[in-house]
Design a protein around this motif. Structure first.
Motif, PDB file in Angstrom:
ATOM      1  N   LEU A   1       0.831  -1.198   0.000  1.00 15.73           N
ATOM      2  CA  LEU A   1       0.000   0.000   0.000  1.00 15.73           C
ATOM      3  C   LEU A   1       0.869   1.253   0.000  1.00 15.73           C
ATOM      4  O   LEU A   1       1.951   1.262   0.584  1.00 15.73           O
ATOM      5  N   PRO A   2       0.367   2.335  -0.601  1.00 16.13           N
ATOM      6  CA  PRO A   2       1.075   3.605  -0.458  1.00 16.13           C
ATOM      7  C   PRO A   2       0.781   4.195   0.922  1.00 16.13           C
ATOM      8  O   PRO A   2      -0.377   4.330   1.300  1.00 16.13           O
ATOM      9  N   PRO A   3       1.821   4.496   1.718  1.00 16.21           N
ATOM     10  CA  PRO A   3       1.576   5.043   3.055  1.00 16.21           C
ATOM     11  C   PRO A   3       1.244   6.526   3.009  1.00 16.21           C
ATOM     12  O   PRO A   3       1.696   7.264   2.134  1.00 16.21           O
ATOM     13  N   GLY A   4       0.438   6.954   3.955  1.00 14.74           N
ATOM     14  CA  GLY A   4       0.081   8.365   4.050  1.00 14.74           C
ATOM     15  C   GLY A   4      -1.314   8.529   4.612  1.00 14.74           C
ATOM     16  O   GLY A   4      -1.929   7.568   5.071  1.00 14.74           O
TER      17      GLY A   4
ATOM     18  N   VAL B   1      -5.898   6.243  -2.758  1.00 17.80           N
ATOM     19  CA  VAL B   1      -6.071   6.422  -1.318  1.00 17.80           C
ATOM     20  C   VAL B   1      -4.817   5.925  -0.612  1.00 17.80           C
ATOM     21  O   VAL B   1      -4.432   4.764  -0.757  1.00 17.80           O
ATOM     22  N   LEU B   2      -4.183   6.812   0.132  1.00 13.87           N
ATOM     23  CA  LEU B   2      -3.018   6.446   0.922  1.00 13.87           C
ATOM     24  C   LEU B   2      -3.483   5.956   2.291  1.00 13.87           C
ATOM     25  O   LEU B   2      -4.551   6.357   2.760  1.00 13.87           O
TER      26      LEU B   2
ATOM     27  N   GLN C   1      -2.773   2.368  11.371  1.00 17.39           N
ATOM     28  CA  GLN C   1      -4.187   2.023  11.275  1.00 17.39           C
ATOM     29  C   GLN C   1      -4.396   0.717  10.516  1.00 17.39           C
ATOM     30  O   GLN C   1      -5.282  -0.071  10.862  1.00 17.39           O
ATOM     31  N   VAL C   2      -3.586   0.469   9.496  1.00 18.64           N
ATOM     32  CA  VAL C   2      -3.687  -0.790   8.742  1.00 18.64           C
ATOM     33  C   VAL C   2      -3.342  -1.965   9.648  1.00 18.64           C
ATOM     34  O   VAL C   2      -4.072  -2.965   9.695  1.00 18.64           O
ATOM     35  N   LEU C   3      -2.245  -1.854  10.402  1.00 21.66           N
ATOM     36  CA  LEU C   3      -1.849  -2.939  11.306  1.00 21.66           C
ATOM     37  C   LEU C   3      -2.917  -3.187  12.370  1.00 21.66           C
ATOM     38  O   LEU C   3      -3.220  -4.337  12.687  1.00 21.66           O
ATOM     39  N   GLU C   4      -3.493  -2.118  12.885  1.00 26.70           N
ATOM     40  CA  GLU C   4      -4.557  -2.251  13.891  1.00 26.70           C
ATOM     41  C   GLU C   4      -5.793  -2.923  13.293  1.00 26.70           C
ATOM     42  O   GLU C   4      -6.408  -3.790  13.924  1.00 26.70           O
ATOM     43  N   ALA C   5      -6.164  -2.546  12.085  1.00 27.51           N
ATOM     44  CA  ALA C   5      -7.340  -3.137  11.429  1.00 27.51           C
ATOM     45  C   ALA C   5      -7.111  -4.615  11.115  1.00 27.51           C
ATOM     46  O   ALA C   5      -8.031  -5.433  11.266  1.00 27.51           O
TER      47      ALA C   5
ATOM     48  N   PHE D   1       4.317   0.598   1.600  1.00 26.44           N
ATOM     49  CA  PHE D   1       4.177  -0.073   2.892  1.00 26.44           C
ATOM     50  C   PHE D   1       3.760  -1.514   2.617  1.00 26.44           C
ATOM     51  O   PHE D   1       2.750  -1.745   1.962  1.00 26.44           O
ATOM     52  N   PHE D   2       4.558  -2.470   3.076  1.00 22.52           N
ATOM     53  CA  PHE D   2       4.290  -3.892   2.866  1.00 22.52           C
ATOM     54  C   PHE D   2       3.964  -4.548   4.192  1.00 22.52           C
ATOM     55  O   PHE D   2       4.603  -4.277   5.207  1.00 22.52           O
ATOM     56  N   VAL D   3       2.969  -5.438   4.176  1.00 26.73           N
ATOM     57  CA  VAL D   3       2.585  -6.195   5.367  1.00 26.73           C
ATOM     58  C   VAL D   3       2.367  -7.650   4.952  1.00 26.73           C
ATOM     59  O   VAL D   3       1.652  -7.928   3.994  1.00 26.73           O
TER      60      VAL D   3
END
Length: 85
Positions: free
Chosen positions: A19-22, A43-44, A49-53, A79-81
């Motif tokens: 994802l693009p971070p921001g 959408v950045l 918030q991504v890690l929490e979700a 941003f890679f997860v």
């Protein structure tokens, strides 16, 4: 949603996101990767918030990192997860 992805993955299944971070929405209306386009809203995403979700949806975080700019790419960061159900 992440909950829907969690539901359809097998136990132990992996999810990889890039994802693009921001914290903004960018509008592209001329070209994307050298190709003419109508309008695209990019959408950045806030990494925290991504890690929490993902955790809230039941995923276990295995690894994440934020990559800096790469020459020739339009988005300067990524941003890679990697997580598991």
């Amino acid at each position: 949603t992440f909950a829907a992805w969690h539901r359809v993955l097998d136990d132990g299944g992996h999810l990889l996101l890039a994802l693009p971070p921001g914290q903004e929405v960018r509008t592209l209306d001329s070209d994307l990767a050298g190709e003419p386009i109508e309008t695209v809203h990019l959408v950045l995403h806030d990494p925290a918030q991504v890690l929490e979700a993902l955790a809230g949806a039941g995923f276990t975080e295995l690894e994440w990192y934020r990559r800096g700019p790469v020459e020739g790419e339009t988005d300067p960061e990524r941003f890679f997860v990697l997580c598991r159900r």
